[in-house]
Every structure is written in structure tokens, then in C-alpha cells.
Motif scaffolding. Structure first.
Motif, PDB file in Angstrom:
ATOM      1  N   GLY A 205      65.321  88.639 -59.786  1.00 16.79           N
ATOM      2  CA  GLY A 205      65.939  89.021 -61.054  1.00 16.79           C
ATOM      3  C   GLY A 205      65.264  88.407 -62.255  1.00 16.79           C
ATOM      4  O   GLY A 205      65.721  88.616 -63.390  1.00 16.79           O
ATOM      5  N   THR A 206      64.196  87.639 -62.039  1.00 18.17           N
ATOM      6  CA  THR A 206      63.474  87.029 -63.150  1.00 18.17           C
ATOM      7  C   THR A 206      62.007  87.452 -63.132  1.00 18.17           C
ATOM      8  O   THR A 206      61.493  87.934 -62.116  1.00 18.17           O
ATOM      9  CB  THR A 206      63.535  85.491 -63.099  1.00 18.17           C
ATOM     10  OG1 THR A 206      62.766  85.019 -61.978  1.00 18.17           O
ATOM     11  CG2 THR A 206      64.974  85.012 -62.969  1.00 18.17           C
TER      12      THR A 206
ATOM     13  N   PRO B 276      58.429  96.069 -58.952  1.00 15.55           N
ATOM     14  CA  PRO B 276      57.776  96.557 -60.174  1.00 15.55           C
ATOM     15  C   PRO B 276      57.591  95.458 -61.207  1.00 15.55           C
ATOM     16  O   PRO B 276      58.463  94.616 -61.416  1.00 15.55           O
ATOM     17  CB  PRO B 276      58.742  97.637 -60.680  1.00 15.55           C
ATOM     18  CG  PRO B 276      60.082  97.227 -60.154  1.00 15.55           C
ATOM     19  CD  PRO B 276      59.812  96.585 -58.816  1.00 15.55           C
ATOM     20  N   ASP B 277      56.429  95.469 -61.848  1.00 17.81           N
ATOM     21  CA  ASP B 277      56.093  94.525 -62.900  1.00 17.81           C
ATOM     22  C   ASP B 277      56.013  95.267 -64.240  1.00 17.81           C
ATOM     23  O   ASP B 277      55.950  96.500 -64.279  1.00 17.81           O
ATOM     24  CB  ASP B 277      54.763  93.849 -62.578  1.00 17.81           C
ATOM     25  CG  ASP B 277      54.731  93.294 -61.159  1.00 17.81           C
ATOM     26  OD1 ASP B 277      55.524  92.392 -60.860  1.00 17.81           O
ATOM     27  OD2 ASP B 277      53.922  93.796 -60.344  1.00 17.81           O
ATOM     28  N   LEU B 278      55.984  94.512 -65.334  1.00 19.44           N
ATOM     29  CA  LEU B 278      56.004  95.094 -66.680  1.00 19.44           C
ATOM     30  C   LEU B 278      54.792  94.630 -67.479  1.00 19.44           C
ATOM     31  O   LEU B 278      54.523  93.426 -67.557  1.00 19.44           O
ATOM     32  CB  LEU B 278      57.256  94.647 -67.441  1.00 19.44           C
ATOM     33  CG  LEU B 278      58.622  95.159 -66.992  1.00 19.44           C
ATOM     34  CD1 LEU B 278      59.712  94.309 -67.623  1.00 19.44           C
ATOM     35  CD2 LEU B 278      58.801  96.601 -67.400  1.00 19.44           C
TER      36      LEU B 278
ATOM     37  N   ASN C 107      65.272  96.416 -57.113  1.00 20.82           N
ATOM     38  CA  ASN C 107      65.187  97.162 -55.841  1.00 20.82           C
ATOM     39  C   ASN C 107      66.550  97.436 -55.216  1.00 20.82           C
ATOM     40  O   ASN C 107      66.715  97.389 -53.992  1.00 20.82           O
ATOM     41  CB  ASN C 107      64.296  96.424 -54.835  1.00 20.82           C
ATOM     42  CG  ASN C 107      62.819  96.672 -55.079  1.00 20.82           C
ATOM     43  OD1 ASN C 107      62.439  97.641 -55.736  1.00 20.82           O
ATOM     44  ND2 ASN C 107      61.976  95.798 -54.552  1.00 20.82           N
ATOM     45  N   ASP C 108      67.537  97.763 -56.070  1.00 23.38           N
ATOM     46  CA  ASP C 108      68.850  98.105 -55.529  1.00 23.38           C
ATOM     47  C   ASP C 108      69.061  99.609 -55.436  1.00 23.38           C
ATOM     48  O   ASP C 108      70.159 100.068 -55.105  1.00 23.38           O
ATOM     49  CB  ASP C 108      69.962  97.463 -56.357  1.00 23.38           C
ATOM     50  CG  ASP C 108      70.046  98.021 -57.783  1.00 23.38           C
ATOM     51  OD1 ASP C 108      69.148  98.807 -58.184  1.00 23.38           O
ATOM     52  OD2 ASP C 108      71.009  97.673 -58.505  1.00 23.38           O
ATOM     53  N   GLY C 109      68.003 100.381 -55.747  1.00 24.96           N
ATOM     54  CA  GLY C 109      68.095 101.832 -55.640  1.00 24.96           C
ATOM     55  C   GLY C 109      68.598 102.528 -56.886  1.00 24.96           C
ATOM     56  O   GLY C 109      68.760 103.749 -56.883  1.00 24.96           O
ATOM     57  N   TRP C 110      68.823 101.778 -57.965  1.00 23.31           N
ATOM     58  CA  TRP C 110      69.319 102.347 -59.219  1.00 23.31           C
ATOM     59  C   TRP C 110      68.380 101.956 -60.363  1.00 23.31           C
ATOM     60  O   TRP C 110      67.943 100.808 -60.455  1.00 23.31           O
ATOM     61  CB  TRP C 110      70.733 101.840 -59.524  1.00 23.31           C
ATOM     62  CG  TRP C 110      71.748 102.323 -58.528  1.00 23.31           C
ATOM     63  CD1 TRP C 110      71.924 101.873 -57.249  1.00 23.31           C
ATOM     64  CD2 TRP C 110      72.714 103.355 -58.730  1.00 23.31           C
ATOM     65  NE1 TRP C 110      72.946 102.563 -56.637  1.00 23.31           N
ATOM     66  CE2 TRP C 110      73.463 103.481 -57.518  1.00 23.31           C
ATOM     67  CE3 TRP C 110      73.041 104.186 -59.805  1.00 23.31           C
ATOM     68  CZ2 TRP C 110      74.493 104.397 -57.372  1.00 23.31           C
ATOM     69  CZ3 TRP C 110      74.079 105.099 -59.664  1.00 23.31           C
ATOM     70  CH2 TRP C 110      74.785 105.201 -58.457  1.00 23.31           C
ATOM     71  N   LEU C 111      68.110 102.910 -61.230  1.00 25.09           N
ATOM     72  CA  LEU C 111      67.188 102.669 -62.328  1.00 25.09           C
ATOM     73  C   LEU C 111      67.822 101.805 -63.408  1.00 25.09           C
ATOM     74  O   LEU C 111      68.944 102.052 -63.861  1.00 25.09           O
ATOM     75  CB  LEU C 111      66.754 104.000 -62.959  1.00 25.09           C
ATOM     76  CG  LEU C 111      65.805 104.884 -62.151  1.00 25.09           C
ATOM     77  CD1 LEU C 111      65.603 106.202 -62.876  1.00 25.09           C
ATOM     78  CD2 LEU C 111      64.474 104.184 -61.921  1.00 25.09           C
ATOM     79  N   ASP C 112      67.067 100.816 -63.845  1.00 31.97           N
ATOM     80  CA  ASP C 112      67.438  99.973 -64.967  1.00 31.97           C
ATOM     81  C   ASP C 112      66.633 100.410 -66.198  1.00 31.97           C
ATOM     82  O   ASP C 112      65.766 101.279 -66.101  1.00 31.97           O
ATOM     83  CB  ASP C 112      67.185  98.514 -64.603  1.00 31.97           C
ATOM     84  CG  ASP C 112      67.782  98.170 -63.241  1.00 31.97           C
ATOM     85  OD1 ASP C 112      69.020  98.227 -63.109  1.00 31.97           O
ATOM     86  OD2 ASP C 112      67.008  97.872 -62.303  1.00 31.97           O
TER      87      ASP C 112
ATOM     88  N   PRO D 251      48.149 102.078 -53.578  1.00 25.93           N
ATOM     89  CA  PRO D 251      49.098 101.218 -54.279  1.00 25.93           C
ATOM     90  C   PRO D 251      50.474 101.310 -53.615  1.00 25.93           C
ATOM     91  O   PRO D 251      50.899 102.385 -53.184  1.00 25.93           O
ATOM     92  CB  PRO D 251      49.113 101.794 -55.696  1.00 25.93           C
ATOM     93  CG  PRO D 251      47.780 102.460 -55.847  1.00 25.93           C
ATOM     94  CD  PRO D 251      47.468 103.017 -54.490  1.00 25.93           C
ATOM     95  N   ARG D 252      51.160 100.204 -53.520  1.00 25.23           N
ATOM     96  CA  ARG D 252      52.442 100.160 -52.818  1.00 25.23           C
ATOM     97  C   ARG D 252      53.450 101.133 -53.428  1.00 25.23           C
ATOM     98  O   ARG D 252      54.234 101.762 -52.724  1.00 25.23           O
ATOM     99  CB  ARG D 252      52.982  98.736 -52.858  1.00 25.23           C
ATOM    100  CG  ARG D 252      54.331  98.538 -52.179  1.00 25.23           C
ATOM    101  CD  ARG D 252      54.250  98.562 -50.677  1.00 25.23           C
ATOM    102  NE  ARG D 252      55.520  98.243 -50.052  1.00 25.23           N
ATOM    103  CZ  ARG D 252      55.932  97.014 -49.737  1.00 25.23           C
ATOM    104  NH1 ARG D 252      55.143  95.976 -50.014  1.00 25.23           N
ATOM    105  NH2 ARG D 252      57.089  96.812 -49.178  1.00 25.23           N
ATOM    106  N   ASP D 253      53.436 101.267 -54.769  1.00 24.60           N
ATOM    107  CA  ASP D 253      54.401 102.163 -55.419  1.00 24.60           C
ATOM    108  C   ASP D 253      53.898 103.597 -55.519  1.00 24.60           C
ATOM    109  O   ASP D 253      54.544 104.451 -56.118  1.00 24.60           O
ATOM    110  CB  ASP D 253      54.791 101.640 -56.797  1.00 24.60           C
ATOM    111  CG  ASP D 253      53.598 101.408 -57.717  1.00 24.60           C
ATOM    112  OD1 ASP D 253      52.486 101.883 -57.398  1.00 24.60           O
ATOM    113  OD2 ASP D 253      53.773 100.751 -58.766  1.00 24.60           O
ATOM    114  N   ALA D 254      52.722 103.869 -54.914  1.00 30.66           N
ATOM    115  CA  ALA D 254      52.160 105.224 -54.797  1.00 30.66           C
ATOM    116  C   ALA D 254      51.834 105.861 -56.138  1.00 30.66           C
ATOM    117  O   ALA D 254      51.721 107.090 -56.221  1.00 30.66           O
ATOM    118  CB  ALA D 254      53.082 106.134 -53.988  1.00 30.66           C
ATOM    119  N   ILE D 255      51.660 105.050 -57.196  1.00 32.94           N
ATOM    120  CA  ILE D 255      51.212 105.623 -58.467  1.00 32.94           C
ATOM    121  C   ILE D 255      49.855 106.278 -58.250  1.00 32.94           C
ATOM    122  O   ILE D 255      48.941 105.686 -57.684  1.00 32.94           O
ATOM    123  CB  ILE D 255      51.150 104.537 -59.553  1.00 32.94           C
ATOM    124  CG1 ILE D 255      52.572 104.181 -59.992  1.00 32.94           C
ATOM    125  CG2 ILE D 255      50.335 105.003 -60.759  1.00 32.94           C
ATOM    126  CD1 ILE D 255      52.644 103.032 -60.969  1.00 32.94           C
TER     127      ILE D 255
END
Length: 627
Positions: A209-210, A190-192, A124-129, A543-547
Motif C-alpha cells: 500500500g506504499t 503497478p508503479d507510477l 491488486n485487489d481486483g478493483w481500479l483505484d 512484460p508482466r503486465d502485458a503492456i
């Protein structure tokens, strides 16, 4: 109206170790013309794929080579032309990681399919990983070798990435295929979900971060061969549900190879021996998991009507609203079997409209070996169109949405059919690479048969990507592969994810390549067009991420549509932030957001050339008729 369709009987397979005698005794079925409703009935009754091997193609085509007698899949490179992408993977630090999938010989189908990739902002730093799924080897599965690990690369905000896999705890260390990203517990992180041959993983984001694998507790491990999953709130309760397609029901201890003495019909391509399948192998069921809201899920596949009773070979899937009713529908790309389109009925069940919609087959009434799915409104008319990548010796299919989820194959009309025939396509996405307001189309390619390079088929193991420029919604014209640029890269590609990695308004692409290092295609197109991107935050009933949200933006005399999805492409997840190219326009006339909750709001967009956060409930309520 009638279609040519392969009549099918159930092929009873008790295991993958089939004797040559058994296979020889099975009849091969020729194509017959069957009324459309009869076909639908057969699918509903659980008809199996045709009793033969290999993958579905259109037939045998003459080899296509360039002026230097190189197969067009790795040739056709030009000296000059528009430069759109440059591969900066090495400079970015991604090439320290390497994909592994079985042995180099590719004797078995399990070794040939490959893995996906995701873009996500995990911290959540505003940059895509970037998350890259890895495969495995039989030795690793048997505990005799160290398993290849997946990789999570943190975006350093300076064009480089750092491998944080070990710290994050997301190595997977299983035979991996796909990744679907979503905030399934609505905690803002976000989860995976990682799909495997074997048990799947659900990595819950710990906000530090984990991640922790909670798949067992959640009840979503499954256990055989899962592929390209998708997240979506199918029942409108504000919690994201999970759909997981299955490919082949597989057993490592009794896998069929090209040297087991089986009939050539079952393990061949163009009369040359190859690995066996998918046809002739038992399919793996699909699964829909309902989110219970307490960290657990319930398998509702049968109740919802999406369990895939015929046992088709699912590779990719995506939840998206294709008929404007505010409920996400479900698309499934099946390999060498008819595709699925399930229309959401709004009562917890789906209506199988695969055949009536026109999505099950191509224009020839033929099932295709579908690998990946791209969805988008390429005509800017508010309708979601669908593009499927397919096998070589077959054209890739563009399904035009004519309204109310009725689709027409317009691959020839849009000029993409002939060029794509030699290529074997995988990951694919609609994207506006030049920000002119029209969605272009990117496809990555690579063969599954290692001996493609030693036979005169006009194709190759490693292949170049294809990019099609959108000509105002009329045609999709190929962009030249200029020597030394990304489009001239020859790769055995599989997964593809697209997004604005550098927050500069350009859409970049990350590609997961078989038994190799990944590619990072930075968008360097020299256009000076304007753009705007959005990060959506759903309210308490979404949904929080608006999917599942849909956006309509008016600017530069055009009305564009964008949908927030998780999944699609091939077993991959792209940037969930909607992106709009604005051409020469310096302002947005209007923006309308249809939230998953059913709320519709208008938002003012005072500035362009930036990413804007939109929160449900902070816009102006807007009542609208059906778009």
C-alpha cells in the motif's frame, strides 16, 4: 503530391526573457508549398517552429452559439435524450480534493496546461483505484507556501473512494503534469511515473500500500518540463522502457507574461493579448530510457532516433503497434508543430515516418496544436486509427489507418470536423460505452486563455465534453448533451482516463479539471448488451503486465482489436484491462492474443459478462499470418 507547410528557421533563444526589440526583429514566415520529401529533410535537420507566438489554428471562425446565444462550447444543452454518463464524483468522495495550477489569471503558459489522471489497481485487489496529478504555484516552488498534493484514491468496492495519498507516499508535491502506469520491474505490482515541471518521480510499488520514489537511483528524473509519458518494450527484451516527451524549456525566474510589452504577434489570440507561447519559446527535448533490468535506466534517445532535435512541443505520447509487425511504434502529439510517428525497426532504433505516414500534418498540410491522442480500431478491421485533439479554431483530426501505417485524415468523412472547431480538446479515448461492439470516442475540453469568456470568440474557458457514437465504423455521430447529465457538465478539463471502475462491464471516465474538483462519469447507458474484459499476465519473455499485447476477438459477426497501452489521452493512463462489447452475443467464438514476446495464443472464453484472467503460456499456441 505536395503540402502547404510553414517554412521554418531556427529561432535561437538563449533564455525566456526575450526583449521586445529582439522579437520585433524576427521575420514572420508565410506558408509555402514544399515537396513532402523536402519537408521531411527540414524536420530531420532540426528546423524550429515558425518565429511567431501563440498556437497553431486553422484561422478565425465566426462565433458559434446556441439558440440562447450561449457559446456552443458551453451551450447546446438539450432537455431530453439518451443519458450516458452521470457525474458521481461528489458521492464517490473525490471532490474533497482540488486541483491547483498557478494563479487564476493564467498570465503564463506554465499555469494553463493542466494535469493528467490514471486508473490502476495499486493494491491488486481486483478493483481500479484513481491517481490524480496536481499542479503547483510559484510560491510553493519557492518554499513560501504548502504545495498542492496529488491524490491516490482507493476503491472501496461500494461506489466510494478513500484518499490514501499520505499513507501511500505519492503526494508528489511538485508542479505535476502527467502520469504513466506500468509494472516496470515485473514484480506483479503497478508503479507510477509522474512527470513534472522540475524533477520527475518514479514511484515504486512496495506491495504493502506504499510507494518509494526511486527516480534518482533509476536515472529518470530529468529536470525541466516533462509531459505525457508512455511505457513500452521497444526492444523486445521483456522489460518496459520509458519515453518522456518534453514541452517548453522553461525558467520560472524569467517567464514571459501578457503584460511585458512584447509585440502583439507573439502573445495574442485573435488580436487580443494572452500569455506568450508556445511558439517563440524554446522547445524541450524528448527522452527514451532503456530499462536495464536492475532498477536503472539508460537514456538512449539519440541512439534510437527519438530525441526531438527540432525541439517540438510534445504533450502526449503512446507506444502501440501500428503496422502489425509485433513491435511497438511510437506516437507523439506535438503542440503547434508536426506530430511524430516513429516506426520501430527492431534493432533498437526507430524510423521517423511522421511525414510519409501522413500523421505529421492534417489534410490541409498544416501542423496542428495537438494535445491528446486516442488510439483504437474504430472500424473493426484490425487497423489502429488515431484521433488527435487540437486547439480551438481548428477541427480535431481523425487519422484512418489505410494499412502499413499509412494514414488519411477522415475528419470530414466521419462527421466530426465541423462540430469540434470551437472546442479546445485535451484528454481523449476510444471506448465502447454501449457495448455494441463498436468503439465510440470521448473528448474532454477546456480553453487555455482565461479571457475566452470576455471576448466574442464563440468559445469559453470551461467547456462541455464531446461524445461521438460509432455508426458501424462509417461515421462518428455526436451524442446530445442532456441537461443534468455528465455530457452537459461545463468544465475546464485536461486529463481523462477510462475504465471499468465498478467491475460491472461499463466503461467509466475520470476527468482532471483545472483549478477545480475532478469529475467521475459513471456509465449509466441503459443498454442490455453483453461484454467481456480480460486481465493479462505476461510470461517470462513479456512484460508482466502485458503492456504491448494485442488481442483479436471474434463475436457477434465482428472481429475486434484491443491493445494494452500505458499513456496517451492527455498525460493520462487508462484501465489496462482490454474490454470488448459483444452486442447481443452470449458467447465468444475465438480469442487470439499476440503477446509482447512474439508468442501468439488462442484462449477459450467459456463465459461472458465477466473479467477473465489470461496467462501467457496457458493458451493454445497459434501460428497466424499477418492480420
Amino acid at each position: 503530391m505536395s503540402f502547404k507547410f510553414s517554412a521554418t528557421h531556427r529561432l535561437a533563444l538563449s533564455s525566456l526573457l526575450l526583449s521586445a526589440l529582439t522579437l520585433c526583429a524576427l521575420p514572420l514566415h508565410s506558408q509555402t508549398t514544399t515537396p513532402l520529401e523536402s519537408q521531411k529533410d527540414k524536420a530531420q535537420e532540426g528546423a524550429q517552429p515558425p518565429a511567431k507566438g501563440g498556437s497553431s489554428t486553422a484561422g478565425v471562425f465566426p462565433p458559434v452559439s446556441d439558440a440562447n446565444h450561449v457559446p456552443i462550447t458551453e451551450g447546446g444543452i438539450v432537455k431530453s435524450g439518451p443519458i450516458v454518463f452521470q457525474d458521481i464524483a461528489e458521492k464517490a468522495g473525490l471532490t474533497k480534493w482540488h486541483h491547483v495550477m498557478g494563479t487564476s489569471e493564467k498570465k503564463y503558459i506554465l499555469e494553463s496546461i493542466g494535469s493528467g489522471v490514471a486508473m490502476l489497481d495499486y493494491d491488486n485487489d481486483g478493483w481500479l483505484d484513481i491517481y490524480l496529478v496536481n499542479g503547483s504555484t510559484k510560491a510553493a516552488v519557492d518554499g513560501k507556501a504548502t504545495p498542492p498534493h496529488a491524490a491516490l484514491f482507493h476503491n472501496n468496492h461500494d461506489g466510494t473512494f478513500t484518499d490514501v495519498t499520505e499513507k501511500a507516499g505519492v503526494a508528489n508535491d511538485r508542479w505535476g503534469f502527467g502520469v504513466a502506469v506500468a509494472d516496470y520491474d515485473n514484480d506483479g505490482w503497478p508503479d507510477l511515473y509522474v512527470t513534472n515541471f522540475g524533477k520527475n518521480r518514479l514511484y515504486h510499488n512496495n506491495h504493502d500500500g506504499t510507494f518509494t520514489d526511486v527516480a534518482e537511483k533509476a536515472g529518470v528524473t530529468l529536470g525541466n518540463w516533462s509531459t505525457g509519458a508512455t511505457w513500452g518494450d521497444y526492444d523486445g527484451d521483456g522489460k518496459l522502457d520509458l519515453f518522456v516527451p518534453g514541452y517548453v524549456h522553461y525558467d520560472l525566474k524569467s517567464q514571459l507574461s501578457d503584460t511585458d510589452g512584447l509585440p502583439l504577434t507573439f502573445c495574442s489570440y485573435r488580436g487580443v493579448r494572452t500569455y506568450c507561447g508556445p511558439r517563440g519559446l524554446p522547445g524541450e527535448s524528448d527522452h527514451l530510457f532503456h530499462n536495464n533490468g536492475d532498477g536503472t535506466f539508460t537514456d538512449v534517445s539519440e541512439k534510437a532516433g527519438v530525441s526531438d532535435k527540432p525541439g517540438y512541443y510534445g504533450l502526449s505520447s503512446v507506444f502501440i503497434d501500428v503496422n502489425h509487425d509485433g513491435k511497438v511504434d511510437l506516437l507523439v502529439a506535438n503542440d503547434s508543430t508536426p506530430n511524430y510517428l516513429y516506426i520501430n525497426k527492431g534493432d533498437g532504433t526507430f524510423d521517423d515516418q511522421s511525414y510519409p505516414s501522413g500523421y505529421a500534418l492534417n489534410r490541409e498540410g498544416r501542423e496542428t496544436a495537438s494535445m491528446g491522442i486516442a488510439t483504437g480500431d474504430y472500424r473493426n478491421n484490425g487497423e489502429i486509427d488515431i484521433f488527435n485533439t487540437t486547439f480551438s479554431d481548428d477541427y480535431k483530426v481523425l487519422y484512418r489507418n489505410d494499412g502499413d501505417a499509412n494514414f488519411t485524415d477522415v475528419s470530414d468523412d466521419t462527421h466530426i470536423a465541423d462540430l469540434t472547431i470551437p472546442f479546445l480538446g485535451w484528454g481523449t479515448m476510444f471506448l465502447d460505452y454501449d457495448n455494441d461492439g463498436w468503439k465510440d470516442l470521448l473528448e474532454v475540453n477546456g480553453h487555455v486563455y482565461k479571457n475566452a469568456d470576455t471576448n466574442n470568440w464563440g468559445t469559453s474557458w470551461a467547456e462541455r465534453p464531446l461524445l461521438f457514437h460509432n455508426d458501424a465504423g462509417q461515421h462518428l455521430e455526436p451524442v446530445p448533451a442532456v441537461d443534468g447529465t455528465g455530457l452537459a457538465q461545463i468544465m475546464a478539463s485536461r486529463g481523462l482516463a477510462v475504465g471499468d471502475l465498478f467491475n460491472d462491464g461499463r466503461l467509466d471516465a475520470v476527468i482532471n479539471n483545472m483549478d477545480s474538483v475532478p469529475a467521475l462519469f459513471k456509465d449509466v447507458d441503459p443498454n442490455t448488451n453483453h461484454w467481456v474484459g480480460f486481465k493479462l499476465v505476461g510470461g517470462p519473455k513479456s512484460p508482466r503486465d502485458a503492456i504491448g499485447a494485442t488481442l483479436y476477438l471474434n463475436a457477434n459477426g465482428m472481429r475486434q482489436r484491443a491493445d494494452i497501452t500505458s499513456g496517451g489521452s492527455f498525460a493520462s493512463t487508462s484501465d489496462v484491462r482490454p474490454h470488448f462489447g459483444l452486442g447481443s452475443a452470449t458467447k465468444v467464438e475465438s480469442l487470439e492474443v499476440h503477446w509482447p514476446s512474439g508468442a501468439v495464443e488462442q484462449f477459450a472464453v467459456p463465459e461472458v459478462d465477466r473479467i477473465v484472467t489470461l496467462t501467457e503460456g496457458q493458451g493454445k499456441p497459434f501460428a497466424t499470418a499477418k492480420p
